[in-house]
Design a protein around this motif. Structure first.
Motif, PDB file in Angstrom:
ATOM      1  N   ASP A  85       0.858  -1.192   0.069  1.00 31.08           N
ATOM      2  CA  ASP A  85      -0.059  -0.028   0.104  1.00 31.08           C
ATOM      3  C   ASP A  85       0.979   1.218  -0.017  1.00 31.08           C
ATOM      4  O   ASP A  85       2.143   1.359   0.533  1.00 31.08           O
ATOM      5  N   GLU A  86       0.250   2.318  -0.640  1.00 33.73           N
ATOM      6  CA  GLU A  86       0.989   3.717  -0.379  1.00 33.73           C
ATOM      7  C   GLU A  86       0.181   4.676   0.330  1.00 33.73           C
ATOM      8  O   GLU A  86      -0.735   4.734   0.443  1.00 33.73           O
ATOM      9  N   LYS A 107       4.447   1.935   1.666  1.00 33.88           N
ATOM     10  CA  LYS A 107       5.166   3.007   0.988  1.00 33.88           C
ATOM     11  C   LYS A 107       5.075   4.366   1.540  1.00 33.88           C
ATOM     12  O   LYS A 107       4.001   4.760   0.948  1.00 33.88           O
ATOM     13  N   VAL A 109       4.960   7.938   0.096  1.00 36.60           N
ATOM     14  CA  VAL A 109       5.226   8.370  -0.864  1.00 36.60           C
ATOM     15  C   VAL A 109       4.932  10.047  -0.525  1.00 36.60           C
ATOM     16  O   VAL A 109       3.986  10.473  -0.188  1.00 36.60           O
ATOM     17  N   LYS A 132      -2.499   1.854  -5.762  1.00 39.04           N
ATOM     18  CA  LYS A 132      -1.998   1.472  -4.575  1.00 39.04           C
ATOM     19  C   LYS A 132      -2.269   2.226  -3.369  1.00 39.04           C
ATOM     20  O   LYS A 132      -1.920   2.092  -2.191  1.00 39.04           O
ATOM     21  N   THR A 133      -2.587   3.664  -3.792  1.00 39.58           N
ATOM     22  CA  THR A 133      -2.875   4.766  -2.682  1.00 39.58           C
ATOM     23  C   THR A 133      -3.898   4.306  -1.549  1.00 39.58           C
ATOM     24  O   THR A 133      -4.921   4.024  -2.383  1.00 39.58           O
TER      25      THR A 133
END
Ligand SMILES: *Cc1c(COP(=O)(O)O)cnc(C)c1O
Length: 381
Positions: A85-86, A107, A109, A132-133
């Motif tokens: 996931d972001e 992650k 970002v 993925k956000t």
């Protein structure tokens, strides 16, 4: 300012002793009662504080946790944020903001900041969103809310959660353009607060709290902070020990009653600086949407390192929050960012300097501090 201060006086960046003096009788009495009761874990003081904070922030639920960092961790655990996931956040914050995202295998970002408020630049958020956000994590840096009206719009449009890193912003308000005012912690899906001793509301050790208006999330967070336990020895989730100590809760309950007065003092000190520091010095930029509670009062000045040295020589407390932007931290090299990726965060890291702003500063200390900063600027330019 008329009087020229010449004798050396010591101005601390923060003096918790002065604050403590006015409440020590109350605090000691409360602590003695807890020692007598031996209810060090889950004492009634924990839910009392939770109720107080829910009311104070205007949130429906507040769940006490062990620190601001753990608040971020449980918030993301409750939202099932993990591997692959972001989470979009700012590179100009205390390490925990991005560190907690990474600890869950997700992650961080990064998105650059506004050069004047140091908060996340909303115009750059959408370009960072991918499939993925999962969430946006704005930080209300130095006690001033990020542009939450726009962040809410973006989150809604892309179906993302908002996790407010409100560690520095308990009590900060945000004015919406429709006339509505809400408090930090009540501006997203989950609000995360820290009661680290140097925060505006500081405990006598580590402590934090999470706020939300979502009943299911509140219940899940309550469960996660007790190892995911639903009833004794029945574990629905793999949680952790994220509990808030009874002792911390009791001290915080007392101090919360003085918090708004503390903020008034900080705001009045900030007004003094705003009026008396030379116009050419970049002071905190406060827009009408986000009045600050001044967890820090932060200047931005090109020859920051010389000012820092000068102030330290004059015994004036100061600190750099933060000298290295998160995308350039060694532990985040694997994310692949380089120098130049977030120019505003990088400039801020080189130019910011926070000066004493705590409520109990004396007039003499404020004048002394102003005098020396102005003197430095006059001599340098
Ligand atoms: C203090 C702080 C945290 C972490 O809080 P702890 O209670 O120290 O774990 C997280 N984010 C920001 C922006 C902070 O200032």
């Amino acid at each position: 300012m008329t009087k020229k201060s010449t004798t050396l006086i010591k101005v601390p960046l923060l003096d918790l002793d002065r604050q403590y003096k006015s409440i020590q009788t109350e605090v000691k009495e409360t602590l003695l009662n807890i020692f007598d009761s031996k209810q060090f874990i889950n004492g009634p003081q924990v839910s009392e504080l939770e109720n107080q904070i829910a009311t104070y922030t205007g949130s429906q639920y507040a769940i006490g946790v062990s620190s601001g960092s753990d608040a971020l961790i449980v918030a993301m655990m409750a939202l099932d944020i993990g591997q692959d996931d972001e989470v979009i956040t700012t590179p100009f914050s205390f390490f925990a903001t991005a560190g907690c995202i990474a600890r869950l295998g997700a992650k961080p970002v990064f998105c650059d900041i506004e050069p004047n408020t140091f908060n996340i630049d909303i115009s750059q958020i959408e370009s960072k969103i991918t499939s993925k956000t999962k969430a946006i994590m704005p930080v209300h840096l130095f006690g001033q809310c990020a542009n939450m009206e726009e962040i809410q719009k973006i989150a809604k449009k892309h179906n993302l959660a908002i996790i407010e890193d409100a560690a520095q912003a308990l009590g900060a308000t945000y004015n919406f353009s429709d006339g509505n005012t809400k408090k930090a912690g009540n501006l997203g899906t989950i609000g995360c607060f820290s009661f680290f001793p140097s925060k505006n509301l500081g405990a006598c050790g580590d402590a934090g709290i999470v706020t939300t208006n979502d009943k299911e999330l509140a219940e899940k967070i309550k469960c996660l902070r007790m190892h995911g336990e639903t009833q004794r020895y029945h574990h629905k989730y793999v949680g952790g020990n994220f509990r808030l100590d009874t002792i911390q809760a009791a001290v915080l309950s007392i101090k919360l009653t003085y918090l708004d007065d503390q903020h008034k003092g900080r705001q009045s000190n900030a007004s003094f600086y705003n009026k008396n520091l030379l116009e050419s010095i970049q002071k905190p930029y406060i827009n009408s949407q986000s009045p600050s509670i001044y967890n820090q009062y932060t200047l931005k000045i090109p020859n920051r390192d010389s000012l820092k040295e000068y102030l330290s020589n004059q015994q004036i407390g100061n600190n750099i929050y933060y000298p290295i932007p998160l995308h350039l931290q060694e532990c985040f090299q694997y994310l692949g960012y380089t120098q130049g990726d977030f120019p505003e965060a990088e400039t801020a890291a080189k130019q910011v300097l926070s000066i004493p702003i705590f409520t109990e500063l004396t007039q003499e200390e404020l004048e002394y501090t102003c005098h020396h900063i102005n003197q430095f600027v006059k001599d340098e330019y």
